[in-house]
Motif scaffolding. Structure first.
Motif, short mmCIF file in Angstrom:
data_model
loop_
_atom_site.label_atom_id
_atom_site.label_comp_id
_atom_site.label_asym_id
_atom_site.label_seq_id
_atom_site.Cartn_x
_atom_site.Cartn_y
_atom_site.Cartn_z
N GLU A 33 0.82 -1.20 0.00
CA GLU A 33 0.00 0.00 0.00
C GLU A 33 0.86 1.26 0.00
OE1 GLU A 33 -3.44 0.18 2.64
OE2 GLU A 33 -3.10 -1.94 3.17
N ASN A 34 0.41 2.24 -0.75
CA ASN A 34 0.98 3.59 -0.74
C ASN A 34 -0.11 4.53 -0.26
OD1 ASN A 34 1.17 6.35 -2.38
ND2 ASN A 34 3.24 5.62 -2.03
N ARG A 35 0.00 4.98 0.99
CA ARG A 35 -1.02 5.83 1.60
C ARG A 35 -0.57 7.29 1.61
NH1 ARG A 35 -3.37 2.45 6.84
NH2 ARG A 35 -4.16 0.64 5.66
N TYR A 36 -1.34 8.10 0.89
CA TYR A 36 -1.00 9.51 0.75
C TYR A 36 -2.27 10.33 0.97
CZ TYR A 36 2.17 13.14 -1.09
OH TYR A 36 3.01 14.24 -1.25
N PHE A 69 -4.81 8.58 3.19
CA PHE A 69 -5.74 7.48 3.44
C PHE A 69 -6.41 7.68 4.80
CE2 PHE A 69 -6.70 3.29 5.21
CZ PHE A 69 -7.40 2.69 4.17
N MET A 122 -11.24 4.49 0.65
CA MET A 122 -10.17 5.15 1.39
C MET A 122 -10.44 5.21 2.89
SD MET A 122 -8.98 8.17 -1.26
CE MET A 122 -7.56 8.66 -0.29
N ASN A 129 -4.86 13.98 -2.17
CA ASN A 129 -5.02 12.86 -1.24
C ASN A 129 -5.42 11.62 -2.02
OD1 ASN A 129 -4.97 14.05 1.75
ND2 ASN A 129 -6.04 15.53 0.43
N TRP A 151 -4.56 7.05 -2.71
CA TRP A 151 -4.16 5.76 -2.14
C TRP A 151 -4.04 4.75 -3.28
CZ3 TRP A 151 -8.05 1.61 -0.94
CH2 TRP A 151 -7.48 0.50 -0.31
N TRP A 153 -2.69 0.53 -4.20
CA TRP A 153 -2.36 -0.76 -3.59
C TRP A 153 -2.34 -1.85 -4.65
CZ3 TRP A 153 -6.16 -4.50 -4.16
CH2 TRP A 153 -7.44 -4.04 -4.50
#
Length: 434
Positions: free
Chosen positions: A39-42, A44, A312, A410, A412, A414
């Motif tokens: 996961e890349n949470r930016y 989330f 999200m 914002n 996300w 994955w």
């Protein structure tokens, strides 16, 4: 010669006796699951602030599934390990992260009555109130007892109870609410009437807490809330409709509850490969300038909340409790062909209660923002690859209730691989024991 004849006759007698005895069908299954997810949470679950870097990690769920069943009982155990890559040393000697996700037995009393007891997933209907939360690597399960009544193939009634404690004790200590509740009792009914379906849920959910100052043993209290309501469905050849309405009442932490929920969907299948769903959900909420201490925000309790209101997880996934509620209007565009699948889901998100600007005390627009979710999947044999990207276009109103900066991007992303091998499936018969 006589001895040989006698031996043959004796052997025939034994075989004929065995074949004459009624046999019980047995089935044993052993399977597994391994599911790593990057996961890349930016932004989330909450808006990011200036200077926040993206969160990157790989989590993994590993399971061994064992089940056994015959005409008298079903027995199931799921061993589970959930971790983040790198959370223990490569030479770790104290890794204790293996647990029982499920461990239950179901006694088949008759064709119409079963008793299920132990650690188990509880999921009903669309999983709005009771769900397995399968997206979460750990998922959700309860220590509970269920009485399952099936008068006929068209009607079902489940009666369930749970009672939780931290440990074995001679006195009633305050429960730490590890499970999120001290006790519950519920009844769930479902009936099929040709193209129509009707479900009805009554859930009595208890939260334990200390009511006053003093010794915990003298002031321990359990408040019960009630979630009550029906869900209906209608299915035709090309389309289906569903709608649900729930009320919540009772008390929680000595506060009165008065909240409600409504949701509905219209789904149309254009072809075997393409379908469209238009739907919406309303959760009652609490005005930010509300003077009363009453709880007016509906809580979906044990639902698979990641499944709803945008992927999200801005709403009801461990957050947004006793808040301004939510109105979610959405569109799902689904495609599947051969081993491929894809889904595009825009969500229009707004509060159902009043939002107040903390700085100037002025009312803000109820519109919170728009989230767009895209998912793609590919499956071959027992291996499935899924990937997704979500973008949140937030407003000042969202910033007010969630914090962060609504003007920043914002998003996300994955990707997840799921392996589900079947190690063993063995069916056999044994003589029935009297």
């Amino acid at each position: 010669i006589n001895n040989k004849v006698m031996k043959k006759q004796f052997l025939l007698l034994i075989l004929s006796t065995l074949f004459a005895m009624p046999l019980v069908a047995q089935e044993f299954n052993l399977s597994g699951e391994l599911r790593p997810r990057y996961e890349n949470r930016y932004g989330f679950a909450s808006l990011r602030s200036d200077g926040d870097a993206a969160g990157n990690f790989i989590s993994q769920r590993t399971r061994i599934n064992f089940d056994f069943k015959n005409s008298k009982m079903v027995f199931k155990v799921i061993l589970q390990n959930v971790r983040v890559w790198g959370d223990v040393s490569t030479l770790a000697s104290n890794d204790k992260s293996i647990a029982f996700h499920e461990a239950w037995a179901e006694g088949i009393i008759s064709d119409k009555l079963r008793l299920k007891i132990g650690r188990q997933e509880i999921a009903y209907d669309d999983q709005r109130i009771f769900g397995s939360s399968g997206w979460a690597q750990q998922a959700r399960s309860h220590d509970a007892l269920l009485l399952k009544i099936t008068p006929n193939t068209n009607h079902k009634l489940d009666l369930g109870i749970a009672y939780n404690a931290d440990n074995q004790s001679n006195i009633d200590n305050l429960y730490s609410n590890i499970a999120g509740y001290k006790a519950f009792q519920y009844a769930w009914y479902h009936g099929d009437f040709k193209r129509f379906g009707l479900s009805f849920l009554f859930l009595n959910n208890g939260i334990q807490y200390i009511n006053n100052e003093g010794l915990p043993s003298e002031n321990i209290k359990v408040d019960y809330s009630q979630t009550i309501g029906p869900r209906t469905t209608y299915k035709s050849d090309n389309f289906s409709i569903d709608a649900a309405f729930y009320l919540q009442t009772g008390k929680s932490y000595n506060k009165s509850i008065d909240s409600n929920y409504f949701g509905g969907n219209f789904n149309y299948v254009f072809s075997p490969s393409f379908n469209v769903t238009i739907g919406g959900e309303h959760f009652s909420g609490r005005d930010m300038d509300e003077s009363s201490n009453d709880i007016k925000s509906f809580k979906p309790l044990f639902g698979s909340n990641h499944k709803f209101n945008g992927l999200m997880d801005y709403f009801y996934v461990g957050n947004h409790a006793n808040n301004v509620g939510l109105n979610d209007i959405y569109l799902h565009l689904g495609f599947s062909k051969n081993n491929w699948s894809a889904k595009l889901s825009p969500h229009y998100l707004a509060s159902s209660a009043k939002i107040i600007n903390n700085e100037n005390n002025q009312n803000l627009d109820n519109y919170l923002g728009t989230e767009i979710d895209l998912m793609i999947g590919y499956k071959i044999n027992n291996i499935k690859i899924d990937a997704g990207y979500s973008q949140m276009f937030a407003t000042e109103s969202m910033e007010t209730i969630k914090g962060g900066n609504s003007k920043l991007s914002n998003n996300w992303a994955w990707i997840m691989i799921t392996f589900k091998p079947n190690f063993l499936n063995y069916k056999f018969n044994i003589p029935e024991k009297k």
